[in-house]
Design an enzyme around this catalytic site. Structure first.
Site, PDB file in Angstrom:
ATOM      1  N   PRO A 110       0.855  -1.321   0.136  1.00  0.00           N
ATOM      2  CA  PRO A 110       0.053  -0.044  -0.025  1.00  0.00           C
ATOM      3  C   PRO A 110       0.819   1.373   0.250  1.00  0.00           C
ATOM      4  O   PRO A 110       0.772   2.053   0.942  1.00  0.00           O
ATOM      5  CB  PRO A 110      -0.630  -0.082   1.247  1.00  0.00           C
ATOM      6  CG  PRO A 110       0.026  -0.914   2.120  1.00  0.00           C
ATOM      7  CD  PRO A 110       0.605  -2.026   1.267  1.00  0.00           C
ATOM      8  N   CYS A 111       1.659   1.383  -1.078  1.00  0.00           N
ATOM      9  CA  CYS A 111       2.214   2.829  -1.208  1.00  0.00           C
ATOM     10  C   CYS A 111       1.386   3.972  -1.221  1.00  0.00           C
ATOM     11  O   CYS A 111       1.867   5.164  -1.093  1.00  0.00           O
ATOM     12  CB  CYS A 111       3.165   2.822  -2.514  1.00  0.00           C
ATOM     13  SG  CYS A 111       2.322   2.732  -3.982  1.00  0.00           S
ATOM     14  N   HIS A 112       0.133   3.690  -1.614  1.00  0.00           N
ATOM     15  CA  HIS A 112      -0.923   4.881  -1.446  1.00  0.00           C
ATOM     16  C   HIS A 112      -1.259   5.478  -0.208  1.00  0.00           C
ATOM     17  O   HIS A 112      -1.603   6.715  -0.008  1.00  0.00           O
ATOM     18  CB  HIS A 112      -2.496   4.648  -1.746  1.00  0.00           C
ATOM     19  CG  HIS A 112      -3.008   3.422  -1.370  1.00  0.00           C
ATOM     20  ND1 HIS A 112      -2.866   1.989  -1.595  1.00  0.00           N
ATOM     21  CD2 HIS A 112      -3.795   3.245  -0.208  1.00  0.00           C
ATOM     22  CE1 HIS A 112      -3.504   1.307  -0.766  1.00  0.00           C
ATOM     23  NE2 HIS A 112      -4.224   2.016   0.245  1.00  0.00           N
TER      24      HIS A 112
END
Length: 171
Positions: free
Chosen positions: A136-138
């Site tokens: 989850p780089c978001h």
């Protein structure tokens, strides 16, 4: 090692997944910059080429993505087969420890991996993440709280963060 390529519809657009025999190697939005390069990296690292198809992993991924988009899943169980440098893998493992619905800065992520002065390197590694949503780089934002860099585009990042915070699911 045979690579399976599969496409999924999502509320944010079509996604492309590539799975090896052991796990998910790539999950990106179709049409975003860099997907062809990332696919080539995965195929080179896993002695590709990827062929269209489905298997138990692609089916599991499809179910888990649908549950996530429906607000019914906060963690993914699909196995991963990440392709990257040792440093990138450390950075991405830190992302996997990032709790659903929370954000942190690149600096906080750098501290988490024990390299507090590596903020730019961490940001660059996040930019090389080949497995959207699940890694989850978001959830990483600028130190001032603003939305910054997301390969899928800032509107998608905003939508994903809104989903995880229980806000409206519309872009």
């Amino acid at each position: 090692m045979r690579l399976i390529r599969h496409r999924y519809d999502s509320p944010l657009g079509e996604m492309l997944a590539v799975c090896s025999a052991t796990g998910l190697c790539l999950l990106e939005f179709v049409g975003q910059g860099g997907v062809d390069r990332e696919l080539a990296q995965v195929e080179a690292a896993r002695a590709g080429p990827a062929v269209d198809g489905s298997n138990a992993l692609t089916e599991q991924l499809g179910r888990e993505l649908a549950e996530y988009y429906g607000g019914q899943r906060q963690q993914f169980d699909v196995p991963l087969d990440l392709v990257g440098t040792p440093f990138q893998l450390r950075v991405w493992q830190a992302l996997l420890a990032s709790p659903y619905g929370h954000t942190w800065s690149y600096g906080q992520q750098a501290q988490h991996i024990g390299q507090p002065t590596a903020t730019r390197a961490v940001a660059a590694a996040n930019g090389q993440n080949k497995v959207s949503i699940i890694v989850p780089c978001h959830r990483v934002i600028g130190s001032n709280g603003t939305l910054t860099g997301y390969g899928g585009g800032l509107p998608r990042k905003q939508w994903l963060l809104a989903l995880e915070s229980g806000e409206s699911r519309l872009i």
